[in-house]
Scaffold this active site. Structure first.
Site, PDB file in Angstrom:
ATOM      1  N   GLY A   3      -2.802   4.030   8.146  1.00  0.00           N
ATOM      2  CA  GLY A   3      -1.859   2.932   8.175  1.00  0.00           C
ATOM      3  C   GLY A   3      -1.332   2.749   9.588  1.00  0.00           C
ATOM      4  N   GLY A   4      -0.620   1.664   9.794  1.00  0.00           N
ATOM      5  CA  GLY A   4       0.070   1.459  11.066  1.00  0.00           C
ATOM      6  C   GLY A   4      -0.801   1.119  12.250  1.00  0.00           C
ATOM      7  N   GLY A  63      -8.782   4.075   7.305  1.00  0.00           N
ATOM      8  CA  GLY A  63      -8.475   5.494   7.491  1.00  0.00           C
ATOM      9  C   GLY A  63      -7.003   5.783   7.708  1.00  0.00           C
ATOM     10  N   MET A 118     -12.083   4.582  -0.529  1.00  0.00           N
ATOM     11  CA  MET A 118     -12.743   4.888   0.754  1.00  0.00           C
ATOM     12  C   MET A 118     -13.346   6.278   0.616  1.00  0.00           C
ATOM     13  SD  MET A 118      -9.721   3.276   3.133  1.00  0.00           S
ATOM     14  CE  MET A 118      -8.561   3.326   1.778  1.00  0.00           C
ATOM     15  N   HIS A 147      -1.249  -1.353  -4.277  1.00  0.00           N
ATOM     16  CA  HIS A 147      -2.499  -0.984  -3.592  1.00  0.00           C
ATOM     17  C   HIS A 147      -2.530   0.528  -3.367  1.00  0.00           C
ATOM     18  CE1 HIS A 147      -5.929  -2.048  -0.961  1.00  0.00           C
ATOM     19  NE2 HIS A 147      -5.507  -1.087  -0.152  1.00  0.00           N
ATOM     20  N   ASP A 186      -4.669   3.553  -1.748  1.00  0.00           N
ATOM     21  CA  ASP A 186      -5.721   3.865  -0.777  1.00  0.00           C
ATOM     22  C   ASP A 186      -6.237   5.281  -0.992  1.00  0.00           C
ATOM     23  OD1 ASP A 186      -6.025   1.561   0.990  1.00  0.00           O
ATOM     24  OD2 ASP A 186      -3.923   1.913   1.510  1.00  0.00           O
ATOM     25  N   MET A 195     -11.419  -5.872   5.838  1.00  0.00           N
ATOM     26  CA  MET A 195     -10.606  -4.932   6.606  1.00  0.00           C
ATOM     27  C   MET A 195     -10.286  -5.557   7.960  1.00  0.00           C
ATOM     28  SD  MET A 195     -10.282  -2.474   4.481  1.00  0.00           S
ATOM     29  CE  MET A 195      -9.218  -1.549   5.584  1.00  0.00           C
ATOM     30  N   ASP A 215      -6.677  -6.452   4.581  1.00  0.00           N
ATOM     31  CA  ASP A 215      -6.079  -5.115   4.575  1.00  0.00           C
ATOM     32  C   ASP A 215      -6.082  -4.531   5.983  1.00  0.00           C
ATOM     33  OD1 ASP A 215      -5.191  -2.591   3.957  1.00  0.00           O
ATOM     34  OD2 ASP A 215      -6.882  -2.062   2.673  1.00  0.00           O
ATOM     35  N   GLY A 216      -4.865  -4.288   6.502  1.00  0.00           N
ATOM     36  CA  GLY A 216      -4.742  -3.618   7.789  1.00  0.00           C
ATOM     37  C   GLY A 216      -3.983  -4.430   8.820  1.00  0.00           C
ATOM     38  N   GLY A 217      -2.837  -3.912   9.229  1.00  0.00           N
ATOM     39  CA  GLY A 217      -2.086  -4.578  10.291  1.00  0.00           C
ATOM     40  C   GLY A 217      -1.443  -5.883   9.864  1.00  0.00           C
ATOM     41  N   MET A 251      -8.745   8.138   0.016  1.00  0.00           N
ATOM     42  CA  MET A 251      -9.553   8.551   1.183  1.00  0.00           C
ATOM     43  C   MET A 251     -10.032   9.983   1.003  1.00  0.00           C
ATOM     44  SD  MET A 251      -7.274   7.057   4.311  1.00  0.00           S
ATOM     45  CE  MET A 251      -6.466   5.458   4.221  1.00  0.00           C
ATOM     46  N   SER A 283       0.851  -1.201   0.000  1.00  0.00           N
ATOM     47  CA  SER A 283       0.000   0.000   0.000  1.00  0.00           C
ATOM     48  C   SER A 283       0.880   1.243   0.000  1.00  0.00           C
ATOM     49  CB  SER A 283      -0.900   0.014   1.235  1.00  0.00           C
ATOM     50  OG  SER A 283      -1.423   1.325   1.388  1.00  0.00           O
ATOM     51  N   HIS A 319      -8.336   1.011  -3.817  1.00  0.00           N
ATOM     52  CA  HIS A 319      -9.265   0.849  -2.692  1.00  0.00           C
ATOM     53  C   HIS A 319      -9.919   2.200  -2.433  1.00  0.00           C
ATOM     54  CE1 HIS A 319      -9.569  -0.149   1.925  1.00  0.00           C
ATOM     55  NE2 HIS A 319     -10.753  -0.016   1.365  1.00  0.00           N
TER      56      HIS A 319
END
Ligand code: DX5
Ligand code: ZN
Length: 223
Positions: free
Chosen positions: A144-145, A142, A68, A33, A35, A137, A175-177, A37, A8, A66
């Site tokens: 990263g990290g 919203g 959002m 990827h 993102d 998700m 997606d995420g973590g 937003m 991402s 993606h």
């Protein structure tokens, strides 16, 4: 089977986007990827179709976009024209999910739906014949990290089963973590595309190849 890795660019160096995309491409990324937003659907603002268009000449790998953003419909065509290969949207991002997916399909690219941690899986069933990708998700979208939400693992397994029963070729993206410690769990649950921002871009360009390989090899540790 080894998973596909989708770095991402949310976690890239924003002053060097083209170089960053080329670097993760060369380091073995399967797709890129992006993102998007809007500060409305999610509490953060990133970039739009203009960035997708600017990055398009710098990689032949699929651009996995993606969205959002809400309402999403008015922007779908812009992202397709900009060069997106997969557009994944959230069911909550417009009044008519079915129509949004029809729009993406009519423009000739792959369509996906992204489910937030609290979005019921029942949203999948009415549109499963129309989609090429389901993104679960594993954080609230919203930023990263963020920390991986363990409680999502049974949902990954449930969606994997739904896909198998459908008989359709649908990718199951998480997606995420996602990092070397969480990747084996999501792969064991059935995920086959791993989105990772922090875990790929940490350490700068000289680390990208090892970072991507560590995620891919996590598949071998899947229990
Ligand atoms: C979150 C984004 C993710 C994000 C993941 O809203 O959709 O793609 O980049 O970042 P990490 O891998 O750092 O959790
Ligand atoms: Zn994402």
């Amino acid at each position: 089977m080894l998973p596909q890795i989708a770095p991402s660019i949310l976690a890239a160096d924003y002053a060097r986007f083209a170089d960053e995309v080329r670097a993760v491409d060369e380091a073995g990324a399967d797709m890129i990827h992006v993102d998007v937003m809007d500060g409305h659907f999610v509490p953060n603002i990133t970039f739009g179709a203009g960035l997708v268009k600017a990055l398009r000449p710098h990689t032949k790998k699929p651009l996995d976009v993606h969205l959002m953003i809400s309402p999403v419909d008015a922007f779908i065509e812009d992202f397709v024209k900009a060069g997106a290969d997969i557009l994944t949207i959230h069911p909550e991002a417009g009044p008519h999910l079915h129509r949004s997916l029809q729009t993406i399909a009519a423009l000739g690219i792959k369509a996906g739906i992204a489910l937030n941690p609290a979005t019921p899986l029942s949203v999948i069933e009415p549109v499963i014949e129309m989609i090429d990708n389901i993104m679960l998700m594993t954080v609230n979208p919203g930023f990263g990290g963020q920390s991986f939400i363990e409680g999502q693992l049974p949902r990954i397994a449930a969606v994997s089963q739904m896909i198998e029963q459908s008989g359709r070729k649908i990718t199951l993206e998480v997606d995420g973590g996602i990092a070397a410690d969480t990747a084996p769990k999501v792969i064991a649950a059935g995920a086959n595309v791993l989105v990772a921002g922090t875990a790929v871009f940490r350490g700068g360009p000289t680390a990208y190849q090892a970072n991507i390989e560590a995620l891919r090899q996590a598949g071998l540790k899947a229990v």
